[in-house]
Motif scaffolding. Structure first.
Motif, PDB file in Angstrom:
ATOM      1  N   SER A 131     -19.305  58.900  37.393  1.00 48.32           N
ATOM      2  CA  SER A 131     -18.960  57.640  37.471  1.00 48.32           C
ATOM      3  C   SER A 131     -20.006  56.536  37.633  1.00 48.32           C
ATOM      4  CB  SER A 131     -17.888  57.339  38.373  1.00 48.32           C
ATOM      5  OG  SER A 131     -16.753  58.304  38.104  1.00 48.32           O
ATOM      6  N   LEU A 132     -20.961  56.807  38.326  1.00 44.97           N
ATOM      7  CA  LEU A 132     -21.953  55.834  38.610  1.00 44.97           C
ATOM      8  C   LEU A 132     -22.780  55.604  37.612  1.00 44.97           C
ATOM      9  CD1 LEU A 132     -23.232  57.123  42.214  1.00 44.97           C
ATOM     10  CD2 LEU A 132     -22.232  54.866  41.532  1.00 44.97           C
ATOM     11  N   THR A 133     -23.009  56.772  36.568  1.00 40.47           N
ATOM     12  CA  THR A 133     -23.660  56.689  35.272  1.00 40.47           C
ATOM     13  C   THR A 133     -23.214  55.943  34.412  1.00 40.47           C
ATOM     14  OG1 THR A 133     -24.930  58.732  35.896  1.00 40.47           O
ATOM     15  CG2 THR A 133     -25.013  58.204  33.658  1.00 40.47           C
ATOM     16  N   LEU A 134     -21.911  56.155  34.192  1.00 39.47           N
ATOM     17  CA  LEU A 134     -21.111  55.604  33.384  1.00 39.47           C
ATOM     18  C   LEU A 134     -20.900  54.041  33.547  1.00 39.47           C
ATOM     19  CD1 LEU A 134     -18.164  57.841  32.685  1.00 39.47           C
ATOM     20  CD2 LEU A 134     -20.009  57.400  31.153  1.00 39.47           C
ATOM     21  N   GLN A 135     -21.256  53.628  34.675  1.00 40.46           N
ATOM     22  CA  GLN A 135     -21.262  52.209  34.916  1.00 40.46           C
ATOM     23  C   GLN A 135     -22.482  51.314  34.548  1.00 40.46           C
ATOM     24  OE1 GLN A 135     -21.138  52.028  39.295  1.00 40.46           O
ATOM     25  NE2 GLN A 135     -19.000  51.248  39.152  1.00 40.46           N
ATOM     26  N   LYS A 136     -23.229  52.224  33.797  1.00 44.15           N
ATOM     27  CA  LYS A 136     -24.649  51.806  33.271  1.00 44.15           C
ATOM     28  C   LYS A 136     -24.491  52.093  31.857  1.00 44.15           C
ATOM     29  CE  LYS A 136     -26.391  50.680  37.129  1.00 44.15           C
ATOM     30  NZ  LYS A 136     -26.692  49.331  37.633  1.00 44.15           N
ATOM     31  N   ALA A 137     -23.335  52.266  31.440  1.00 42.10           N
ATOM     32  CA  ALA A 137     -23.259  52.774  29.954  1.00 42.10           C
ATOM     33  C   ALA A 137     -23.783  51.587  28.971  1.00 42.10           C
ATOM     34  CB  ALA A 137     -21.606  53.063  29.517  1.00 42.10           C
ATOM     35  N   ASP A 138     -23.706  50.345  29.297  1.00 43.92           N
ATOM     36  CA  ASP A 138     -24.028  49.365  28.204  1.00 43.92           C
ATOM     37  C   ASP A 138     -25.676  49.344  28.257  1.00 43.92           C
ATOM     38  OD1 ASP A 138     -21.472  48.709  27.618  1.00 43.92           O
ATOM     39  OD2 ASP A 138     -21.318  46.985  29.094  1.00 43.92           O
ATOM     40  N   GLN A 139     -26.379  49.348  29.603  1.00 48.06           N
ATOM     41  CA  GLN A 139     -27.561  49.375  29.778  1.00 48.06           C
ATOM     42  C   GLN A 139     -28.444  50.659  28.897  1.00 48.06           C
ATOM     43  OE1 GLN A 139     -25.466  48.601  32.059  1.00 48.06           O
ATOM     44  NE2 GLN A 139     -26.372  47.609  33.956  1.00 48.06           N
ATOM     45  N   ILE A 140     -27.678  51.775  29.141  1.00 49.06           N
ATOM     46  CA  ILE A 140     -28.179  53.110  28.587  1.00 49.06           C
ATOM     47  C   ILE A 140     -28.093  52.855  27.049  1.00 49.06           C
ATOM     48  CG2 ILE A 140     -27.757  55.484  28.135  1.00 49.06           C
ATOM     49  CD1 ILE A 140     -26.739  55.585  30.993  1.00 49.06           C
ATOM     50  N   ALA A 141     -26.747  52.395  26.406  1.00 49.64           N
ATOM     51  CA  ALA A 141     -26.845  52.181  24.936  1.00 49.64           C
ATOM     52  C   ALA A 141     -27.721  50.982  24.580  1.00 49.64           C
ATOM     53  CB  ALA A 141     -25.312  51.694  24.687  1.00 49.64           C
ATOM     54  N   ALA A 142     -28.032  50.126  25.258  1.00 54.06           N
ATOM     55  CA  ALA A 142     -29.217  49.031  24.727  1.00 54.06           C
ATOM     56  C   ALA A 142     -30.460  49.653  24.794  1.00 54.06           C
ATOM     57  CB  ALA A 142     -29.268  47.723  25.718  1.00 54.06           C
ATOM     58  N   PHE A 143     -30.910  50.544  25.532  1.00 59.79           N
ATOM     59  CA  PHE A 143     -32.121  51.154  25.911  1.00 59.79           C
ATOM     60  C   PHE A 143     -32.299  52.146  24.617  1.00 59.79           C
ATOM     61  CE2 PHE A 143     -34.452  54.917  26.888  1.00 59.79           C
ATOM     62  CZ  PHE A 143     -35.853  54.525  27.260  1.00 59.79           C
ATOM     63  N   GLU A 144     -31.198  53.100  24.343  1.00 62.66           N
ATOM     64  CA  GLU A 144     -31.390  54.091  23.299  1.00 62.66           C
ATOM     65  C   GLU A 144     -31.320  53.141  21.671  1.00 62.66           C
ATOM     66  OE1 GLU A 144     -27.936  56.266  23.619  1.00 62.66           O
ATOM     67  OE2 GLU A 144     -28.585  57.696  24.883  1.00 62.66           O
ATOM     68  N   ARG A 145     -30.762  52.026  21.831  1.00 64.88           N
ATOM     69  CA  ARG A 145     -31.116  51.309  20.511  1.00 64.88           C
ATOM     70  C   ARG A 145     -32.336  50.955  20.286  1.00 64.88           C
ATOM     71  NH1 ARG A 145     -25.967  49.102  21.854  1.00 64.88           N
ATOM     72  NH2 ARG A 145     -26.968  47.250  22.973  1.00 64.88           N
ATOM     73  N   LEU A 146     -33.004  50.197  21.439  1.00 58.69           N
ATOM     74  CA  LEU A 146     -34.572  49.909  21.319  1.00 58.69           C
ATOM     75  C   LEU A 146     -35.244  51.033  21.306  1.00 58.69           C
ATOM     76  CD1 LEU A 146     -36.495  47.549  21.721  1.00 58.69           C
ATOM     77  CD2 LEU A 146     -36.357  48.000  24.245  1.00 58.69           C
ATOM     78  N   GLN A 147     -35.083  52.260  21.768  1.00 61.35           N
ATOM     79  CA  GLN A 147     -36.095  53.279  21.551  1.00 61.35           C
ATOM     80  C   GLN A 147     -35.858  53.920  20.142  1.00 61.35           C
ATOM     81  OE1 GLN A 147     -35.150  57.265  23.295  1.00 61.35           O
ATOM     82  NE2 GLN A 147     -36.929  56.937  24.623  1.00 61.35           N
ATOM     83  N   LYS A 148     -34.686  53.780  19.497  1.00 64.10           N
ATOM     84  CA  LYS A 148     -34.664  54.350  18.087  1.00 64.10           C
ATOM     85  C   LYS A 148     -35.574  53.519  17.174  1.00 64.10           C
ATOM     86  CE  LYS A 148     -29.866  56.282  18.579  1.00 64.10           C
ATOM     87  NZ  LYS A 148     -28.603  56.092  18.022  1.00 64.10           N
ATOM     88  N   GLN A 149     -35.720  52.099  17.437  1.00 63.67           N
ATOM     89  CA  GLN A 149     -36.388  51.329  16.619  1.00 63.67           C
ATOM     90  C   GLN A 149     -38.137  51.228  16.830  1.00 63.67           C
ATOM     91  OE1 GLN A 149     -35.192  47.369  17.482  1.00 63.67           O
ATOM     92  NE2 GLN A 149     -33.184  47.753  16.754  1.00 63.67           N
ATOM     93  N   SER A 150     -38.402  51.427  18.277  1.00 60.03           N
ATOM     94  CA  SER A 150     -39.678  51.649  18.559  1.00 60.03           C
ATOM     95  C   SER A 150     -40.380  53.050  18.596  1.00 60.03           C
ATOM     96  CB  SER A 150     -40.051  51.056  19.953  1.00 60.03           C
ATOM     97  OG  SER A 150     -39.286  52.045  20.961  1.00 60.03           O
ATOM     98  N   LEU A 151     -39.545  54.031  18.744  1.00 62.12           N
ATOM     99  CA  LEU A 151     -39.877  55.508  18.790  1.00 62.12           C
ATOM    100  C   LEU A 151     -38.994  56.338  17.857  1.00 62.12           C
ATOM    101  CD1 LEU A 151     -40.759  55.742  22.545  1.00 62.12           C
ATOM    102  CD2 LEU A 151     -42.277  55.374  20.841  1.00 62.12           C
ATOM    103  N   PRO A 152     -38.946  56.115  16.668  1.00 60.96           N
ATOM    104  CA  PRO A 152     -37.944  56.666  15.911  1.00 60.96           C
ATOM    105  C   PRO A 152     -37.935  58.128  15.617  1.00 60.96           C
ATOM    106  CG  PRO A 152     -39.204  55.585  14.281  1.00 60.96           C
ATOM    107  CD  PRO A 152     -39.633  55.212  15.900  1.00 60.96           C
ATOM    108  N   TRP A 153     -39.065  58.680  15.724  1.00 63.51           N
ATOM    109  CA  TRP A 153     -39.540  60.185  15.703  1.00 63.51           C
ATOM    110  C   TRP A 153     -38.752  61.007  17.101  1.00 63.51           C
ATOM    111  CZ3 TRP A 153     -43.121  56.744  16.679  1.00 63.51           C
ATOM    112  CH2 TRP A 153     -43.744  56.781  17.988  1.00 63.51           C
ATOM    113  N   LEU A 154     -38.567  60.199  18.097  1.00 64.63           N
ATOM    114  CA  LEU A 154     -37.956  61.072  19.203  1.00 64.63           C
ATOM    115  C   LEU A 154     -36.223  61.290  18.768  1.00 64.63           C
ATOM    116  CD1 LEU A 154     -39.042  58.890  22.269  1.00 64.63           C
ATOM    117  CD2 LEU A 154     -39.886  61.429  21.510  1.00 64.63           C
ATOM    118  N   TRP A 155     -35.839  60.775  17.604  1.00 65.11           N
ATOM    119  CA  TRP A 155     -34.457  60.578  17.450  1.00 65.11           C
ATOM    120  C   TRP A 155     -34.355  61.807  15.945  1.00 65.11           C
ATOM    121  CZ3 TRP A 155     -30.448  59.047  20.706  1.00 65.11           C
ATOM    122  CH2 TRP A 155     -30.960  58.470  21.703  1.00 65.11           C
TER     123      TRP A 155
END
Length: 206
Positions: A178-202
């Motif tokens: 539940s504590l992790t899910l409270q940060k769901a928006d921040q996690i999603a934002a980080f993943e979107r940024l990482q997909k753009q800057s480091l696409p090979w990880l995805w």
């Protein structure tokens, strides 16, 4: 995880020192990863004979303690192995608060993660609560986490301390997920940024 705010219920006396996790739930009952159904084997070797019959002298086999929500215990409660099944079994039985002079560290931490409030009190205060619990007429206690007090049947209040973050989690019913899910928006934002800057990880291999 259910919220813990105020708990009123029967307190069962268990004035034993060094109650280990194998005593709380014996190793043969650790084959499941489900948290339900373990209450029936809580303190299995203390509650039941080999043929499955109850041991009448054990406190949880006696009225009114069959319905206990609070356990008053001795020093070093929860020692031994780190099995998380121990707090699972207590919780499934209906116990949401354990009061003792001291706890084993891992068990203590596991209690908070599973919605159980472990309270550490001075030995003299535990002895007072054991006396209350030994008498069915005074065995009902109220544990108020918001105010951090235990109310005895005679209205006397016994204060207790609890870590602020852990208190917040219990009051709001927040486990690690539940504590992790409270940060769901921040996690999603980080993943979107990482997909753009480091696409090979995805990039997934076929």
């Amino acid at each position: 995880m259910d919220k813990f705010t105020t708990l009123t219920g029967i307190a069962a006396p268990l004035p034993m020192m060094n109650v280990d996790t194998d005593m709380i739930i014996p190793k043969q009952h650790l084959k499941t990863i489900k948290r339900t159904g373990l209450g029936r084997v809580l303190f299995d070797e203390l509650r039941f004979q080999e043929n499955g019959e109850e041991i009448p002298d054990f406190v949880l086999n006696q009225s009114p303690y069959r319905d206990a929500k609070i356990l008053i215990a001795g020093d070093n409660f929860g020692c031994g192995s780190s099995r998380e099944h121990a707090p699972w079994a207590l919780l499934d039985f209906g116990i949401r608060c354990v009061i003792a002079p001291s706890f084993a560290d891992i068990f203590f931490n596991n209690c908070f993660k599973n919605g159980i409030l472990p309270i550490t009190l001075a030995s003299t205060e535990v002895e007072t609560l054991l006396e209350d619990a030994n008498n069915p007429e005074t065995a009902t206690l109220t544990v108020d986490l918001t105010e951090q007090v235990i109310k005895r049947s005679n209205e006397e209040m016994i204060p207790f301390t609890v870590d602020g973050f852990r208190k917040h989690c219990l009051l709001n019913g927040l486990d690690d997920i539940s504590l992790t899910l409270q940060k769901a928006d921040q996690i999603a934002a980080f993943e979107r940024l990482q997909k753009q800057s480091l696409p090979w990880l995805w990039t997934h291999s076929a």
